[in-house]
Design a protein around this motif. Structure first.
Motif, PDB file in Angstrom:
ATOM      1  N   VAL A   1       3.111   6.128  -2.401  1.00  0.00           N
ATOM      2  CA  VAL A   1       4.242   7.022  -2.711  1.00  0.00           C
ATOM      3  C   VAL A   1       4.284   7.316  -4.213  1.00  0.00           C
ATOM      4  N   ALA A   2       4.082   6.284  -5.024  1.00  0.00           N
ATOM      5  CA  ALA A   2       4.091   6.505  -6.478  1.00  0.00           C
ATOM      6  C   ALA A   2       2.975   7.456  -6.880  1.00  0.00           C
ATOM      7  N   LEU A   3       1.785   7.269  -6.303  1.00  0.00           N
ATOM      8  CA  LEU A   3       0.665   8.177  -6.597  1.00  0.00           C
ATOM      9  C   LEU A   3       1.016   9.609  -6.224  1.00  0.00           C
ATOM     10  N   LEU A   4       1.503   9.804  -5.000  1.00  0.00           N
ATOM     11  CA  LEU A   4       1.767  11.169  -4.511  1.00  0.00           C
ATOM     12  C   LEU A   4       2.936  11.822  -5.250  1.00  0.00           C
ATOM     13  N   ASN A   5       3.870  11.031  -5.732  1.00  0.00           N
ATOM     14  CA  ASN A   5       4.945  11.619  -6.551  1.00  0.00           C
ATOM     15  C   ASN A   5       4.395  12.155  -7.865  1.00  0.00           C
ATOM     16  N   ASP A   6       3.371  11.471  -8.409  1.00  0.00           N
ATOM     17  CA  ASP A   6       2.755  11.919  -9.671  1.00  0.00           C
ATOM     18  C   ASP A   6       1.734  13.013  -9.440  1.00  0.00           C
ATOM     19  N   ASN A   7       1.034  12.948  -8.313  1.00  0.00           N
ATOM     20  CA  ASN A   7      -0.106  13.827  -8.047  1.00  0.00           C
ATOM     21  C   ASN A   7      -0.085  14.176  -6.558  1.00  0.00           C
ATOM     22  N   PRO A   8       0.525  15.304  -6.204  1.00  0.00           N
ATOM     23  CA  PRO A   8       0.773  15.596  -4.788  1.00  0.00           C
ATOM     24  C   PRO A   8      -0.490  15.822  -3.950  1.00  0.00           C
TER      25      PRO A   8
ATOM     26  N   ALA B   1      -5.816   4.798  -8.198  1.00  0.00           N
ATOM     27  CA  ALA B   1      -4.409   4.390  -8.066  1.00  0.00           C
ATOM     28  C   ALA B   1      -4.228   3.224  -7.104  1.00  0.00           C
ATOM     29  N   MET B   2      -5.120   3.147  -6.106  1.00  0.00           N
ATOM     30  CA  MET B   2      -4.930   2.154  -5.043  1.00  0.00           C
ATOM     31  C   MET B   2      -5.838   0.935  -5.207  1.00  0.00           C
ATOM     32  N   SER B   3      -6.663   0.921  -6.262  1.00  0.00           N
ATOM     33  CA  SER B   3      -7.704  -0.109  -6.333  1.00  0.00           C
ATOM     34  C   SER B   3      -7.136  -1.521  -6.483  1.00  0.00           C
TER      35      SER B   3
ATOM     36  N   GLN C   1       0.843  -1.208   0.000  1.00  0.00           N
ATOM     37  CA  GLN C   1       0.000   0.000   0.000  1.00  0.00           C
ATOM     38  C   GLN C   1       0.873   1.251   0.000  1.00  0.00           C
ATOM     39  N   ILE C   2       1.893   1.240   0.860  1.00  0.00           N
ATOM     40  CA  ILE C   2       2.768   2.414   0.971  1.00  0.00           C
ATOM     41  C   ILE C   2       3.506   2.648  -0.347  1.00  0.00           C
TER      42      ILE C   2
END
Ligand code: FES
Ligand code: FES
Length: 152
Positions: free
Chosen positions: A109-116, A126-128, A104-105
Protein backbone atom coordinates in the motif's frame (compact mmCIF):
# COMPACT_ATOMS: atom_id res chain seq x y z
CA UNK A 1 -0.65 7.02 30.40
CA UNK A 2 0.21 7.25 26.72
CA UNK A 3 -2.26 8.36 24.04
CA UNK A 4 -1.88 6.87 20.58
CA UNK A 5 -3.98 7.23 17.43
CA UNK A 6 -4.51 3.87 15.80
CA UNK A 7 -6.68 3.32 12.75
CA UNK A 8 -8.31 6.69 13.34
CA UNK A 9 -9.17 6.04 16.98
CA UNK A 10 -7.50 7.55 20.01
CA UNK A 11 -6.51 4.98 22.61
CA UNK A 12 -4.91 5.45 26.01
CA UNK A 13 -2.57 2.79 27.36
CA UNK A 14 -0.20 2.45 30.29
CA UNK A 15 3.03 1.13 28.80
CA UNK A 16 6.65 0.81 29.87
CA UNK A 17 9.23 3.28 28.54
CA UNK A 18 10.87 2.14 25.34
CA UNK A 19 8.43 -0.64 24.52
CA UNK A 20 8.29 -1.34 20.78
CA UNK A 21 5.05 -0.43 19.04
CA UNK A 22 4.56 -4.06 17.97
CA UNK A 23 4.01 -5.20 21.56
CA UNK A 24 1.66 -2.34 22.35
CA UNK A 25 -0.45 -3.31 19.36
CA UNK A 26 -0.43 -7.04 20.04
CA UNK A 27 -0.28 -7.40 23.84
CA UNK A 28 -1.95 -4.24 25.10
CA UNK A 29 -4.51 -3.56 22.34
CA UNK A 30 -5.00 -7.10 20.99
CA UNK A 31 -4.44 -6.01 17.39
CA UNK A 32 -2.79 -9.29 16.50
CA UNK A 33 -2.85 -8.90 12.72
CA UNK A 34 0.62 -7.35 12.94
CA UNK A 35 3.02 -10.27 13.22
CA UNK A 36 6.26 -10.93 15.08
CA UNK A 37 8.92 -12.51 12.92
CA UNK A 38 12.57 -11.68 13.53
CA UNK A 39 12.15 -8.94 16.12
CA UNK A 40 15.17 -7.16 14.64
CA UNK A 41 13.87 -5.16 11.67
CA UNK A 42 14.89 -7.67 8.99
CA UNK A 43 11.78 -9.60 7.90
CA UNK A 44 8.99 -7.02 7.55
CA UNK A 45 6.23 -9.12 9.07
CA UNK A 46 5.58 -6.42 11.70
CA UNK A 47 5.17 -3.56 9.19
CA UNK A 48 2.65 -0.84 10.04
CA UNK A 49 2.26 2.71 8.77
CA UNK A 50 3.17 5.73 10.88
CA UNK A 51 1.95 8.90 9.18
CA UNK A 52 1.62 6.85 6.00
CA UNK A 53 5.20 5.59 5.97
CA UNK A 54 5.98 1.90 6.48
CA UNK A 55 7.75 1.21 9.77
CA UNK A 56 9.03 -1.98 11.37
CA UNK A 57 6.99 -1.92 14.55
CA UNK A 58 9.32 -4.42 16.31
CA UNK A 59 12.06 -1.79 16.41
CA UNK A 60 9.92 1.36 16.48
CA UNK A 61 9.41 2.74 19.95
CA UNK A 62 5.75 3.33 20.77
CA UNK A 63 6.68 6.67 22.29
CA UNK A 64 7.88 7.84 18.85
CA UNK A 65 4.35 7.32 17.56
CA UNK A 66 2.74 9.77 20.01
CA UNK A 67 0.94 12.44 18.00
CA UNK A 68 1.22 10.46 14.78
CA UNK A 69 -1.32 8.41 12.83
CA UNK A 70 -0.69 4.68 13.18
CA UNK A 71 -2.36 2.38 10.68
CA UNK A 72 -2.33 -1.39 11.04
CA UNK A 73 -3.59 -4.24 8.90
CA UNK A 74 -6.88 -4.02 10.82
CA UNK A 75 -7.42 -0.47 9.52
CA UNK A 76 -5.70 -0.35 6.13
CA UNK A 77 -8.78 -1.67 4.30
CA UNK A 78 -10.60 1.51 5.29
CA UNK A 79 -8.25 3.55 3.07
CA UNK A 80 -8.89 3.68 -0.69
CA UNK A 81 -5.57 2.07 -1.62
CA UNK A 82 -5.75 -0.45 1.20
CA UNK A 83 -9.14 -1.60 -0.01
CA UNK A 84 -7.81 -2.04 -3.57
CA UNK A 85 -4.74 -3.94 -2.39
CA UNK A 86 -6.68 -6.31 -0.15
CA UNK A 87 -9.11 -7.01 -3.02
CA UNK A 88 -6.19 -7.73 -5.37
CA UNK A 89 -4.59 -10.03 -2.79
CA UNK A 90 -7.80 -12.03 -2.61
CA UNK A 91 -8.31 -12.15 -6.37
CA UNK A 92 -4.72 -13.26 -6.98
CA UNK A 93 -4.79 -15.80 -4.12
CA UNK A 94 -1.53 -14.33 -2.89
CA UNK A 95 -1.25 -15.86 0.53
CA UNK A 96 0.01 -19.33 1.35
CA UNK A 97 0.49 -19.73 5.12
CA UNK A 98 -0.35 -16.03 5.42
CA UNK A 99 2.08 -15.21 8.22
CA UNK A 100 3.99 -12.54 6.34
CA UNK A 101 1.02 -11.13 4.49
CA UNK A 102 -0.08 -8.31 6.73
CA UNK A 103 3.40 -6.84 6.45
CA UNK A 104 3.46 -7.44 2.70
CA UNK A 105 0.14 -5.63 2.28
CA UNK A 106 1.26 -2.67 4.38
CA UNK A 107 4.43 -2.29 2.29
CA UNK A 108 2.49 -2.71 -0.97
CA UNK A 109 0.00 0.00 0.00
CA UNK A 110 2.82 2.41 0.85
CA UNK A 111 4.50 1.65 -2.49
CA UNK A 112 1.31 2.13 -4.51
CA UNK A 113 0.47 5.37 -2.71
CA UNK A 114 3.87 6.72 -3.80
CA UNK A 115 3.93 5.08 -7.24
CA UNK A 116 0.53 4.00 -8.58
CA UNK A 117 1.95 1.88 -11.41
CA UNK A 118 5.35 0.54 -10.33
CA UNK A 119 7.73 -1.39 -12.56
CA UNK A 120 9.04 -4.84 -11.57
CA UNK A 121 12.26 -3.19 -10.41
CA UNK A 122 10.35 -0.66 -8.29
CA UNK A 123 8.28 -3.46 -6.75
CA UNK A 124 11.36 -5.54 -6.01
CA UNK A 125 13.11 -2.58 -4.43
CA UNK A 126 10.14 -1.58 -2.27
CA UNK A 127 9.25 -5.12 -1.22
CA UNK A 128 12.73 -6.63 -0.88
CA UNK A 129 12.78 -6.30 2.91
CA UNK A 130 9.48 -8.15 3.32
CA UNK A 131 10.47 -11.80 3.47
CA UNK A 132 8.13 -14.70 2.70
CA UNK A 133 9.13 -18.20 3.73
CA UNK A 134 6.48 -19.60 1.41
CA UNK A 135 8.07 -17.77 -1.53
CA UNK A 136 4.93 -16.23 -3.01
CA UNK A 137 6.90 -13.31 -4.43
CA UNK A 138 5.52 -13.71 -7.95
CA UNK A 139 1.94 -13.61 -6.70
CA UNK A 140 2.72 -10.50 -4.63
CA UNK A 141 4.18 -8.84 -7.70
CA UNK A 142 1.17 -9.81 -9.84
CA UNK A 143 -1.25 -8.43 -7.26
CA UNK A 144 0.63 -5.13 -7.10
CA UNK A 145 0.62 -4.91 -10.91
CA UNK A 146 -3.12 -5.63 -10.98
CA UNK A 147 -3.77 -2.66 -8.69
CA UNK A 148 -1.56 -0.50 -10.92
CA UNK A 149 -3.38 -1.61 -14.05
CA UNK A 150 -6.80 -1.02 -12.49
CA UNK A 151 -5.72 2.54 -11.62
CA UNK A 152 -4.87 3.44 -15.24
S1 FES B 1 9.47 -8.79 13.24
FE1 FES B 1 9.86 -6.74 12.73
S2 FES B 1 11.10 -6.80 10.95
FE2 FES B 1 10.89 -8.89 11.57
S1 FES C 1 2.74 -16.64 2.87
FE1 FES C 1 3.81 -17.92 4.27
S2 FES C 1 5.48 -16.69 4.94
FE2 FES C 1 4.60 -15.56 3.33
Amino acid sequence: MTELTINGLKVTVEIPDGIPLLWVLRDYLHLTGTKYGCGSGFCGSCTVHVDGEPQRSCIYSASNAIGREITTIEGIGQTPMGEKVQKAWTEQNVHQCGYCQSGQIMSAVALLNDNPNPSDDAIDEAMSDNLCRCGVYNRIRNAIHSVGESSQ
